[in-house]
Every structure is written in C-alpha cells, then in structure tokens.
Design an enzyme around this catalytic site. Structure first.
Site, mmCIF file in Angstrom:
data_model
loop_
_atom_site.group_PDB
_atom_site.id
_atom_site.type_symbol
_atom_site.label_atom_id
_atom_site.label_comp_id
_atom_site.label_asym_id
_atom_site.label_seq_id
_atom_site.Cartn_x
_atom_site.Cartn_y
_atom_site.Cartn_z
ATOM 1 N N LYS A 102 0.850 -1.192 0.000
ATOM 2 C CA LYS A 102 0.000 0.000 0.000
ATOM 3 C C LYS A 102 0.876 1.229 0.000
ATOM 4 C CE LYS A 102 -4.483 0.890 0.290
ATOM 5 N NZ LYS A 102 -5.604 0.003 -0.036
ATOM 6 N N GLY A 214 -20.748 6.887 2.759
ATOM 7 C CA GLY A 214 -19.647 7.160 1.828
ATOM 8 C C GLY A 214 -20.163 7.200 0.400
ATOM 9 N N GLY A 216 -17.982 7.859 -2.433
ATOM 10 C CA GLY A 216 -16.858 7.865 -3.363
ATOM 11 C C GLY A 216 -17.102 6.796 -4.420
ATOM 12 N N ASN A 217 -16.027 6.267 -5.007
ATOM 13 C CA ASN A 217 -16.153 5.252 -6.057
ATOM 14 C C ASN A 217 -17.018 4.075 -5.592
ATOM 15 O OD1 ASN A 217 -15.126 2.496 -7.080
ATOM 16 N ND2 ASN A 217 -14.532 3.885 -8.717
ATOM 17 N N ALA A 218 -16.691 3.509 -4.416
ATOM 18 C CA ALA A 218 -17.406 2.315 -3.953
ATOM 19 C C ALA A 218 -18.847 2.657 -3.581
ATOM 20 C CB ALA A 218 -16.669 1.695 -2.775
ATOM 21 N N GLY A 219 -19.038 3.719 -2.805
ATOM 22 C CA GLY A 219 -20.375 4.057 -2.309
ATOM 23 C C GLY A 219 -21.336 4.439 -3.418
HETATM 24 N N1 GLU Z 1 -7.313 0.204 -3.127
HETATM 25 C C1 GLU Z 1 -8.098 -0.958 -3.407
HETATM 26 C C2 GLU Z 1 -8.179 -1.845 -2.188
HETATM 27 O O1 GLU Z 1 -8.008 -1.396 -1.079
HETATM 28 C C3 GLU Z 1 -7.649 -1.678 -4.672
HETATM 29 C C4 GLU Z 1 -6.260 -2.194 -4.667
HETATM 30 C C5 GLU Z 1 -5.807 -2.747 -6.021
HETATM 31 O O2 GLU Z 1 -6.595 -2.785 -6.935
HETATM 32 O O3 GLU Z 1 -4.649 -3.117 -6.102
HETATM 33 O O4 GLU Z 1 -8.487 -2.998 -2.281
#
Ligand code: GLU
Length: 419
Positions: A102, A214, A216-219
């Site tokens: 990360k 939320g 954002g993208n997911a919400g």
């Molecule tokens: N940031 C996203 C996660 O937390 C995606 C990570 C990725 O696609 O490598 O799962």
C-alpha cells in the site's frame, strides 16, 4: 490502539483458532519493507511544497506486492502498514497470486490544481520507482486517487524504463491499458458476496432496506447497483453529512445532485425522495444508527466503534471500505448477532479486477466486459463459499473465517518456499 495494531489483533484471533504456525505469524506481523519518500512539487504560485509519501510492502509470499495509493491529509505510516497487511489477506482470501502492499501521500488533493496533482503523482512514482514494476509491486487507486492519476503514473514509469510498462499500476483508463469493469469492481464484488449471503439467510433483496455510508467510487457505484437489484436505499452520505429518506430515495438522482451541489446534504428535494416529504439531513454518526437491514460502510476506517456498535440496527454490515469496524465493535456486533461481511472479502472485487488488468497488460490481449464479469463472479462466489464454510466449521465470525482462509494459503506458500 493504532490501525496496524487492530489488524494484527484480527490476524492473531484467527491464528489462535486455526493454530497457525508461529513462525508464519511472526513473519506476517511486520511488513517486509517500508519506504518513506519526500515528494517536492512546484506550486502554481511559484513556491515549492515538499509532501511526504510512503510505500509499504507487507508480504510477497504468494506473488508481487499489490495495493492502492491513498492521497489523504491524514494518512500516516501506521495506517499504510495496516492497509498493506489487509491487502496480503485480501488477495489470499480470493485466491489471486499477489501479495500485499500500500502507498500513501500526505496531501489534500482537492486543494491542488490539475498541474500540481500531475507533478505530485509523477514525482511520487519517480521516488518509489526502484521498488515497483509488474513483477515486483503494482500500485492502484485508493481514497482520492483515480484512473487519470494512474495514467500519469504508468506513463512516468514507462518513460523511466524506456519501454511501455503499463502493468506497473492498475485502475488505468481503458485508453491506456485499463480493464473493462475495473471502475465498478469493488462495488460489484460486494454485490456478488451480499447476494450469496442473502441466499444463505433465505432473504430477498426486495425485502431489504439499505443505508450506504460514503459516496466515493465504492459508495456511489454500489448505490445504483443496489437500486437496480431491487434493494430499497434509504440513506446515503458523504464527508459533509448524510441524507436519510425513510420511504427510500433514488440513488442516481442523488449522485447527479451531489455532483452538481458538492454534497448530498443539499439534496433533500423532490426527485430524490421516493414519496412526498420523507427525507431529512442527519450526521454521518446518526446515519450508522438508523433503522435498516443492510449497512454498507464505504467511507473510511474506524466508523463502527465500541461507542456506537450497540446502537447499530442493521442485521448485515457490508464493509466496502478498509477497516471500518474496530475489533471492540466486532465483539459487540457478534453478541448482537449482526453478520459482518468483512472488508478483506467484501471489497476484494477491486483488486481481483486489478489482477485481471495486470494479466491483460502483460499479455497485451484484452478481455470483453462479459469475460471480466464471468471471472469476477466465479472468484467472489468461491471466496464466499470458502469463508462461509470455514465460519461454520470453527463457529467463527466471517472476519475470523476470512483471515483463516487467507492465512492457510499464506502458510502453505511460505512453508513451501522455506521461509
Ligand atoms: N485500493 C483498493 C483496495 O483497497 C484496490 C487495490 C488494487 O486494486 O490493487 O483494495
């Protein structure tokens, strides 16, 4: 307790139940490599600001490190370590051959101009360049990063390598090696898993009311997917506050209103509410405690804690964010009988389609949207089945079970490699 300590505690709970090899547990209790970099940016006003960035590589026993990059004013090393550890577990739960990593930069990207943001993204990639690559470590989007930023990053890395290496990051636009389905993949994967959970509980989407924290993208994506699948969405929120509509709301209208006005709290108007006068503006904290069947957590970490877990009315929590529930809250929710579908399973659709993107980049051969969905659904359903069976076998929570499934595969790989 720091977020990383929470993560280690979750791992330890599962390790005790499954009797994980103590060497493996020790190995997984700290990241393999940590990098801190400075990221100077020439600002539009002529000054230079130096931002701090991180990349944490937690474990590559099962394949190259994989995980997003977060641009956020409050991101810190402990948080990135936690998120990297969850990535290791997440990739293992869904059985894709990748490890966990990360990254983060301490910045509020909403305060930067487009040119400043591009320079920040490119400079960060130059700083971490020695450690990344399609066979080493593959970043992706996370909070406040997006496909446009991934395109700059892939371009910068390719220029440094003097060859096209688009597979160095995933979550790119379709025009530069992105995959069909990646933008919606986190939400789509969560939908597939929730569907399996409901089947097991003998329930129908049409009987379920849903609150989504939320936007954002997911919400935002999960909100309209839920509407299409027949769920009744009664609450949504963003960082400024929440909108609760007892009789239901129209997610697509709420999304376009948020785009226009900047926040859903400005959106309690006809066209969004399903009947007359049913919407009110409440706080994010209040939203977590309203009447509903499914609570989707798609904002940030530490939202359900020991202070509010007892007041959660939902019977199912779907964690599309990473780490939204603390270990203390988990205990309270277990006693209340709330089913928590944990982050490392619920939001793994994102990294799964990232894996597909990497495979397509390396082969330079691209799949149709249908092929992506077919493969994603198979992986998510199999992961749900493995986790659900493990939970029953050990009388464990779904979080403990997801960790057990992940840790077993990691243990096998690490012992086979002689670690
Ligand atoms: N940031 C996203 C996660 O937390 C995606 C990570 C990725 O696609 O490598 O799962």
């Amino acid at each position: 307790m720091s977020l990383f300590e929470n993560t280690i505690r979750q791992m330890r709970n599962a390790a005790q139940i499954m009797k994980l090899d103590p060497h493996v547990e020790a190995h997984l209790s700290s990241p393999q490599r940590i990098l801190e970099v400075s990221v100077p940016v020439h600002m539009d006003n002529g000054s230079v600001r130096v931002f701090k960035g991180f990349r944490v590589q937690h474990c590559n026993a099962r394949g190259p490190y994989k995980g997003g990059i977060r641009f956020h004013p409050q991101v810190d090393m402990e948080e990135v370590k936690a998120l990297a550890t969850w990535m290791t577990m997440k990739c293992s739960v869904v059985g894709i051959p990748l490890g966990g990593g990360k990254g983060g930069v301490i910045v509020d990207p909403r305060e930067l101009s487009e040119r400043e943001l591009e320079q920040l993204s490119r400079t960060y990639i130059r700083a971490i360049e020695p450690l990344i690559g399609p066979e080493k470590d593959v970043p992706a989007p996370d909070v406040y990063t997006n496909p446009k930023i991934m395109a700059w990053m892939a371009d910068e890395y390719s220029m440094l390598q003097r060859r096209n290496k688009l597979g160095v990051v995933t979550g790119k636009p379709l025009s530069v090696g992105g995959s069909e389905g990646r933008g919606e993949a986190t939400s789509q994967g969560g939908m597939y898993v929730l569907e399996e959970a409901l089947k097991e509980l003998g329930k129908n989407p049409s009987e379920m009311t849903v609150v989504i924290q939320g936007f954002g993208n997911a919400g935002a994506n999960v909100a309209h997917m839920m509407e299409d699948a027949g769920y009744k969405v009664v609450g949504v929120s963003d960082s400024k506050g929440a909108l609760y509509c007892k009789e239901g709301l129209h997610p697509r209208e709420a999304i376009s209103c948020k785009m226009e006005k900047g926040t859903v709290t400005e959106c309690s108007v006809a066209g969004i509410q399903k009947t007359g006068d049913c919407c009110k503006v409440i706080t994010n904290e209040e939203l977590l405690e309203v009447e509903c069947d499914v609570l989707v957590l798609s904002a940030l970490e530490n939202q359900v804690t020991k202070d509010n877990a007892a007041n959660v009315k939902a019977s199912i929590i779907l964690e599309l964010a990473n780490g939204p529930t603390t270990p203390e809250a988990d205990e309270i929710l277990r006693e209340k009988g709330v089913m928590v579908i944990p982050d490392i399973l619920a939001n793994a659709g994102g990294v799964t389609v990232s894996y597909f993107e990497l495979v397509q980049n390396e082969a330079n051969f691209y799949w149709s949207a249908e092929e992506v969905q077919e493969r994603l659904i198979r992986i998510m359903v199999e992961a749900w089945q493995a986790v659900s069976e493990t939970a029953k076998k050990h009388n464990a929570t779904l979080r403990e079970a997801a960790f057990i499934v992940a840790l077993k595969r990691l243990e096998e790989a690490m012992l086979a490699r002689g670690w």
